[in-house]
Design an enzyme around this catalytic site. Structure first.
Site, PDB file in Angstrom:
ATOM      1  N   THR A  76       1.006  -1.131  -0.053  1.00  0.00           N
ATOM      2  CA  THR A  76      -0.088   0.067   0.116  1.00  0.00           C
ATOM      3  C   THR A  76       0.972   1.419  -0.109  1.00  0.00           C
ATOM      4  OG1 THR A  76      -1.771  -1.058   1.141  1.00  0.00           O
ATOM      5  CG2 THR A  76      -1.614   1.499   1.571  1.00  0.00           C
ATOM      6  N   HIS A 260     -34.552 -14.013  -3.317  1.00  0.00           N
ATOM      7  CA  HIS A 260     -33.749 -13.168  -2.472  1.00  0.00           C
ATOM      8  C   HIS A 260     -32.495 -13.201  -2.646  1.00  0.00           C
ATOM      9  CE1 HIS A 260     -33.296 -10.549   1.234  1.00  0.00           C
ATOM     10  NE2 HIS A 260     -34.116  -9.640   0.324  1.00  0.00           N
ATOM     11  N   ARG A 261     -31.938 -14.443  -2.505  1.00  0.00           N
ATOM     12  CA  ARG A 261     -30.661 -14.619  -2.510  1.00  0.00           C
ATOM     13  C   ARG A 261     -29.632 -14.260  -3.777  1.00  0.00           C
ATOM     14  NH1 ARG A 261     -28.802 -20.380   0.470  1.00  0.00           N
ATOM     15  NH2 ARG A 261     -27.352 -19.497   2.055  1.00  0.00           N
ATOM     16  N   GLN A 322     -23.039 -15.888  -1.944  1.00  0.00           N
ATOM     17  CA  GLN A 322     -24.226 -16.024  -1.799  1.00  0.00           C
ATOM     18  C   GLN A 322     -24.915 -17.228  -3.084  1.00  0.00           C
ATOM     19  OE1 GLN A 322     -26.826 -15.756   0.065  1.00  0.00           O
ATOM     20  NE2 GLN A 322     -25.821 -14.219   1.479  1.00  0.00           N
ATOM     21  N   TYR A 351      -5.823  -6.827  -4.452  1.00  0.00           N
ATOM     22  CA  TYR A 351      -4.794  -6.395  -5.408  1.00  0.00           C
ATOM     23  C   TYR A 351      -5.391  -5.118  -6.115  1.00  0.00           C
ATOM     24  CZ  TYR A 351      -7.528  -8.604  -9.433  1.00  0.00           C
ATOM     25  OH  TYR A 351      -8.387  -9.143  -9.994  1.00  0.00           O
ATOM     26  N   GLU A 352      -4.419  -3.939  -6.779  1.00  0.00           N
ATOM     27  CA  GLU A 352      -4.614  -2.959  -7.091  1.00  0.00           C
ATOM     28  C   GLU A 352      -5.217  -1.797  -5.936  1.00  0.00           C
ATOM     29  OE1 GLU A 352      -3.648  -3.429 -10.699  1.00  0.00           O
ATOM     30  OE2 GLU A 352      -3.097  -1.580  -9.748  1.00  0.00           O
ATOM     31  N   ARG A 454     -18.754   4.864   1.018  1.00  0.00           N
ATOM     32  CA  ARG A 454     -19.636   3.661   0.110  1.00  0.00           C
ATOM     33  C   ARG A 454     -21.040   4.333   0.042  1.00  0.00           C
ATOM     34  NH1 ARG A 454     -17.855   0.827   5.222  1.00  0.00           N
ATOM     35  NH2 ARG A 454     -16.072  -0.635   4.477  1.00  0.00           N
TER      36      ARG A 454
END
Ligand SMILES: CCCCC/C=C\C/C=C\C/C=C\CCCCC(=O)SCCNC(=O)CCNC(=O)[C@H](O)C(C)(C)COP(=O)(O)OP(=O)(O)OC[C@H]1O[C@@H](n2cnc3c(N)ncnc32)[C@H](O)[C@@H]1OP(=O)(O)O
Ligand SMILES: Cc1cc2nc3c(=O)[nH]c(=O)nc-3n(C[C@H](O)[C@H](O)[C@H](O)COP(=O)(O)OP(=O)(O)OC[C@H]3O[C@@H](n4cnc5c(N)ncnc54)[C@H](O)[C@@H]3O)c2cc1C
Length: 593
Positions: A76, A260-261, A322, A351-352, A454
């Protein structure tokens, strides 16, 4: 069964190349880093003369290059990379050296056994001063014998969680000399006498990482759409249990829990595909701008690519799991394809740019915007962030009515992103007023900073999904995709409900309306589910899945698959008599005594 027309197209060759990189060998192949990091580095960081020399050979595969940046001790924190490139004006060469064990380059794909060149990130020293990490184009192996060159130790880092067809490698330099012009000289330069010429922006050398981050977004879409295809097709043939007693076993896809999954993963796959197209276009445009001397879009591209990369990789990892779990025991078999797809996809969380670090990079950008908002500045007509400057409705407007343009949902996402961004900014300011330095305050706010990112990325994904579906003119496709859009939006509302309920913006009743719209969407999607996944037109060979076969002949082929296992070449394995047979014989003898 009529297959819905192809709803998802791969639009440009950059995306296609990335897809090819993966679909040619889902878990990677010897040219992966060459195509997706070394060539972009040459395109964006080599000057004209260097491009003339290196690009045709790279495109022609006259050599294979990797991207060697990460070291055993640092991935990092690029500021602390230890590999050095020290300029010797007497010979006009750089001397590359790995001074410590932790400076060993570690992880670069295809470094172990395939590559004979590498883009090497090293701390540049000239005239006794360090100018930070810069890229160098270095030959590692003889082009004929493929033996490592003098002073170079290179090899494979050993088996990994996945992507084991990729020879991720290690690399050490022992005072290896390379010509001055092996330094990528488009942005920063070192003149023959050793003088350093700085770049117009000190992060332009990081553009290859930005490309991959942008590519990963579509990549995660691909993984989600592939694994949803497997799960939907298998759930449409798998019968287990009854809903109405005596009416016979139902397809497990008829269970609401199964829908729903799986269906939200399908919806997220589409959302990521559409944002993936956007970010790749923004990347291409920004690289063109830089070539014309305009670096103004670099911060926006960096912030959005970091945020999208972190959110889409995390959701893809959860979504693939899921889909696997939705397929019961056979989902746990290698025959399902899930172990392969999952072990490749989750690597992208790391990664990245490790996801937490990426979320915090976007948060840096958001804090600048929050500061401008608190200073009363007006927005800069930037579709990605301008909503943060706006005042949305004081209360959530989601109700049971059909929200045609989903304005109520988008305003909820915008409200949450705005609130979380400004609240964490205010906390940063407050902590500093209480005497903490900026870095300590930043660390004490890091979890909330990630939440703000987020929320911002969720808003971007949702708005892009709504805008792109709105452009579709074919009503038969549009209505099907709108069902997925409805599911996506209200599913994301319930996923972030804590944040919406926390300040009373949303009521419990509105949360119930959102759930109701999820269940409605599941019901609408169910009859089209198989046609939707068929419309992606994945070949069986790229699904790598007996469960996801287009012809649905799972059981016969599952048995064939198992029988082809090397273990089944003979009925009795050689080790049996030597160990188990002998053990049982001795036990029987003992029991006779
Ligand atoms: C079909 C399925 C496919 C799935 C996948 C699909 C596609 C993928 C294709 C291929 C994948 C194949 C193989 C995997 C390849 C993986 C390769 C690698 O992993 S390469 C190594 C990757 N490493 C990293 O990403 C390192 C992460 N760390 C960093 O980037 C930096 O250290 C940093 C965290 C960003 C901090 O940088 P630094 O310490 O140098 O800078 P600071 O002083 O903190 O200042 C930050 C400052 O700089 C701006 N900035 C940082 N980076 C960039 C950038 N790239 N572009 C523009 N600007 C940048 C940042 O905004 C800050 O600015 P400011 O706030 O104004 O100070
Ligand atoms: C499959 C795979 C392929 C790869 N391919 C390549 C390649 O081709 N070329 C290449 O150069 N590299 C490659 N890498 C290396 C990859 O880029 C690094 O692993 C990644 O950048 C993370 O760095 P690290 O491993 O040193 O983890 P670290 O940076 O040590 O992170 C460890 C933990 O500390 C946290 N952390 C670290 N810094 C901070 C911070 N500032 N704030 C908050 N939390 C922090 C991280 O979030 C993480 O949870 C690859 C890795 C993998 C897994």
């Amino acid at each position: 069964m009529e297959h819905a027309p192809k709803a998802i197209d791969v639009t440009n060759d950059v995306e296609m190349r990335t897809f090819n990189f993966f679909t040619m060998g889902i878990d990677g192949h010897p040219l992966g880093l060459h195509l997706d990091m070394a060539i972009p580095t040459i395109l964006n960081n080599a000057d004209e003369e260097q491009q003339k020399d290196w690009l045709p050979k790279a495109a022609n595969r006259e050599f294979i290059a990797t991207y060697a940046q990460t070291e055993m001790g640092h991935g990092t924190n690029l500021k602390k990379l230890e590999t050095t490139a020290t300029y010797d004006p007497k010979t006009q060469e750089f001397v590359l050296n790995s001074p410590t064990i932790t400076s060993t380059k570690w992880w670069p794909g295809n470094l172990g056994k395939s590559s004979n060149y590498a883009v090497v990130m090293a701390q540049l020293y000239t005239q006794g001063k360090c100018h930070g990490a810069h890229p160098f184009f270095v030959q590692l192996r003889d082009l004929n014998t493929h033996k490592p060159l003098k002073g170079i130790t290179v090899g494979d880092i050993g088996p990994k969680f996945g992507m084991n067809t990729v020879d991720n490698g290690f690399l050490q330099f022992d005072h290896v000399r390379t010509p001055r012009r092996s330094m990528f000289m488009k942005h920063a330069k070192v003149l023959p006498d050793g003088r350093y010429v700085p770049p117009v922006h000190d992060k332009l050398n990081y553009s290859a990482m930005v490309f991959i981050r942008a590519a990963i977004v579509s990549g995660m879409a691909y993984h989600l759409l592939v694994t949803s295809t497997i799960a939907v097709r298998y759930s449409a043939i798998r019968r287990q249990g009854e809903i109405t007693p005596g009416a016979g076993e139902v397809k497990v896809l008829d269970y609401q829990t199964q829908q729903h999954r799986i269906f939200p993963q399908l919806a997220r796959g589409l959302a990521f595909r559409l944002s993936g197209q956007y970010i790749m276009k923004l990347y291409t445009q920004t690289m063109d701008d830089i070539r014309n001397g305009d670096i103004s879009a670099v911060p926006d591209l960096h912030a959005l690519s970091c945020g999208l990369k972190a959110v889409t990789t995390h959701h893809a990892a959860l979504g693939l799991e899921q889909c696997r779990m939705a397929c019961g025991g056979h989902g746990y078999s290698q025959a399902s394809g899930f172990p392969l797809h999952y072990s490749v996809a989750v690597g992208a969380c790391t990664y990245e740019g490790e996801n937490m670090v990426m979320l915090l990079q976007t948060a840096r950008h958001l804090m600048k915007i929050a500061k401008a908002i608190r200073a009363g500045q007006s927005p800069k007509s930037n579709k990605i962030v301008d909503y943060l400057f706006h005042k949305g409705p004081p209360k959530c407007l989601i109700d049971q009515a059909y929200d045609t343009n989903y304005r109520n949902v988008l305003e909820s996402f915008e409200h949450l992103a705005r609130r979380q961004t400004l609240e964490v900014y205010d906390k940063l300011v407050q902590l500093q007023q209480q005497g903490r330095n900026y870095e300590q305050a930043w660390n004490d706010c890091a979890v909330e900073l990630c939440k703000a990112t987020r929320a911002h990325v969720r808003t971007f994904l949702a708005r892009t999904f709504v805008e792109e579906i709105d452009k579709i003119s074919d009503l038969s496709i549009k209505s099907v995709l709108q069902d997925l859009l409805q599911l996506y939006l209200y599913y994301e509302v319930t996923e972030c409900a804590t944040g919406l309920l926390e300040d009373g913006f949303m009521t419990g009743q509105q949360h119930k309306y959102a759930k109701k719209k999820i269940y409605e969407a599941l019901e609408k999607i169910r009859p089209n589910a198989v046609s939707i996944v068929d419309s992606f037109d994945f070949q069986d060979r790229e699904l790598h899945s007996v469960l996801g076969r287009r012809d649905g002949n799972v059981y016969e082929n599952l048995l064939k698959w198992a029988q082809s296992s090397p273990l089944n070449k003979t009925d009795v394995l050689p080790f049996h008599h030597k160990y188990l047979g002998k053990m049982m014989e001795e036990a029987r003898q003992r029991s006779k005594i």
